[in-house]
Design a protein around this motif. Structure first.
Motif, PDB file in Angstrom:
ATOM      1  N   ALA A  32      22.144  20.730  96.270  1.00 33.34           N
ATOM      2  CA  ALA A  32      22.552  19.469  95.649  1.00 33.34           C
ATOM      3  C   ALA A  32      22.997  19.678  94.205  1.00 33.34           C
ATOM      4  CB  ALA A  32      21.416  18.454  95.718  1.00 33.34           C
ATOM      5  N   LYS A  33      22.321  20.573  93.481  1.00 32.51           N
ATOM      6  CA  LYS A  33      22.703  20.817  92.090  1.00 32.51           C
ATOM      7  C   LYS A  33      24.091  21.454  92.013  1.00 32.51           C
ATOM      8  CE  LYS A  33      20.175  25.125  92.114  1.00 32.51           C
ATOM      9  NZ  LYS A  33      18.802  25.403  92.395  1.00 32.51           N
ATOM     10  N   LEU A  34      24.424  22.296  92.999  1.00 28.65           N
ATOM     11  CA  LEU A  34      25.753  22.904  93.020  1.00 28.65           C
ATOM     12  C   LEU A  34      26.821  21.850  93.298  1.00 28.65           C
ATOM     13  CD1 LEU A  34      25.030  26.187  95.034  1.00 28.65           C
ATOM     14  CD2 LEU A  34      24.821  25.774  92.572  1.00 28.65           C
ATOM     15  N   HIS A  35      26.498  20.930  94.208  1.00 29.01           N
ATOM     16  CA  HIS A  35      27.429  19.845  94.511  1.00 29.01           C
ATOM     17  C   HIS A  35      27.670  18.988  93.274  1.00 29.01           C
ATOM     18  CE1 HIS A  35      28.485  15.750  95.822  1.00 29.01           C
ATOM     19  NE2 HIS A  35      29.336  16.413  96.582  1.00 29.01           N
ATOM     20  N   ARG A  36      26.611  18.614  92.575  1.00 22.18           N
ATOM     21  CA  ARG A  36      26.756  17.786  91.379  1.00 22.18           C
ATOM     22  C   ARG A  36      27.621  18.466  90.329  1.00 22.18           C
ATOM     23  NH1 ARG A  36      21.835  17.264  88.727  1.00 22.18           N
ATOM     24  NH2 ARG A  36      22.879  15.890  87.278  1.00 22.18           N
ATOM     25  N   VAL A  37      27.395  19.764  90.131  1.00 20.25           N
ATOM     26  CA  VAL A  37      28.176  20.498  89.127  1.00 20.25           C
ATOM     27  C   VAL A  37      29.644  20.570  89.544  1.00 20.25           C
ATOM     28  CG1 VAL A  37      28.543  22.799  88.136  1.00 20.25           C
ATOM     29  CG2 VAL A  37      26.261  21.817  88.164  1.00 20.25           C
ATOM     30  N   ALA A  38      29.918  20.930  90.795  1.00 19.39           N
ATOM     31  CA  ALA A  38      31.314  21.044  91.249  1.00 19.39           C
ATOM     32  C   ALA A  38      32.011  19.688  91.235  1.00 19.39           C
ATOM     33  CB  ALA A  38      31.366  21.660  92.646  1.00 19.39           C
ATOM     34  N   ALA A  39      31.352  18.669  91.735  1.00 18.90           N
ATOM     35  CA  ALA A  39      31.962  17.340  91.780  1.00 18.90           C
ATOM     36  C   ALA A  39      32.238  16.812  90.375  1.00 18.90           C
ATOM     37  CB  ALA A  39      31.064  16.375  92.553  1.00 18.90           C
TER      38      ALA A  39
END
Length: 97
Positions: A32-39
């Protein structure tokens, strides 16, 4: 250039693929943290990476580490869809290496 299968501009097809690849990161709570950063970096209109890190409340070094991991996962997802499956030929115009 258009996506021959759908008659859509290639840029639209690529944009859809990038969103889909990014969204796969949200499927696993550990990512989820990777998704937040990429998004935040690519789809939320932040002017700089520093601004993205600030918006996310992360130290810049942590943000960069998460962004690197997200890009690796997104790239791997895209390659999995690009590479041929069993019984499919590799396009001769695809770069090797």
């Amino acid at each position: 250039m258009t996506d021959a299968a759908r008659g859509r501009p290639a840029a639209e097809t690529l944009a859809d693929l990038l969103v889909a690849a990014t969204d796969t990161l949200a499927a696993d709570p550990r990512d989820a943290k990777l998704h937040r950063v990429a998004a935040t970096t690519f789809f939320r209109g932040v002017p700089t990476q520093e601004a993205a890190a600030e918006r996310l409340g992360l130290p810049f070094s942590t943000y960069r580490r998460h962004l690197g991991a997200a890009i690796e996962r997104i790239t791997a997802w895209l390659w999995e869809r690009e590479l041929p499956g069993p019984g499919q030929e590799v396009s001769s115009d695809r770069p090797v290496g």
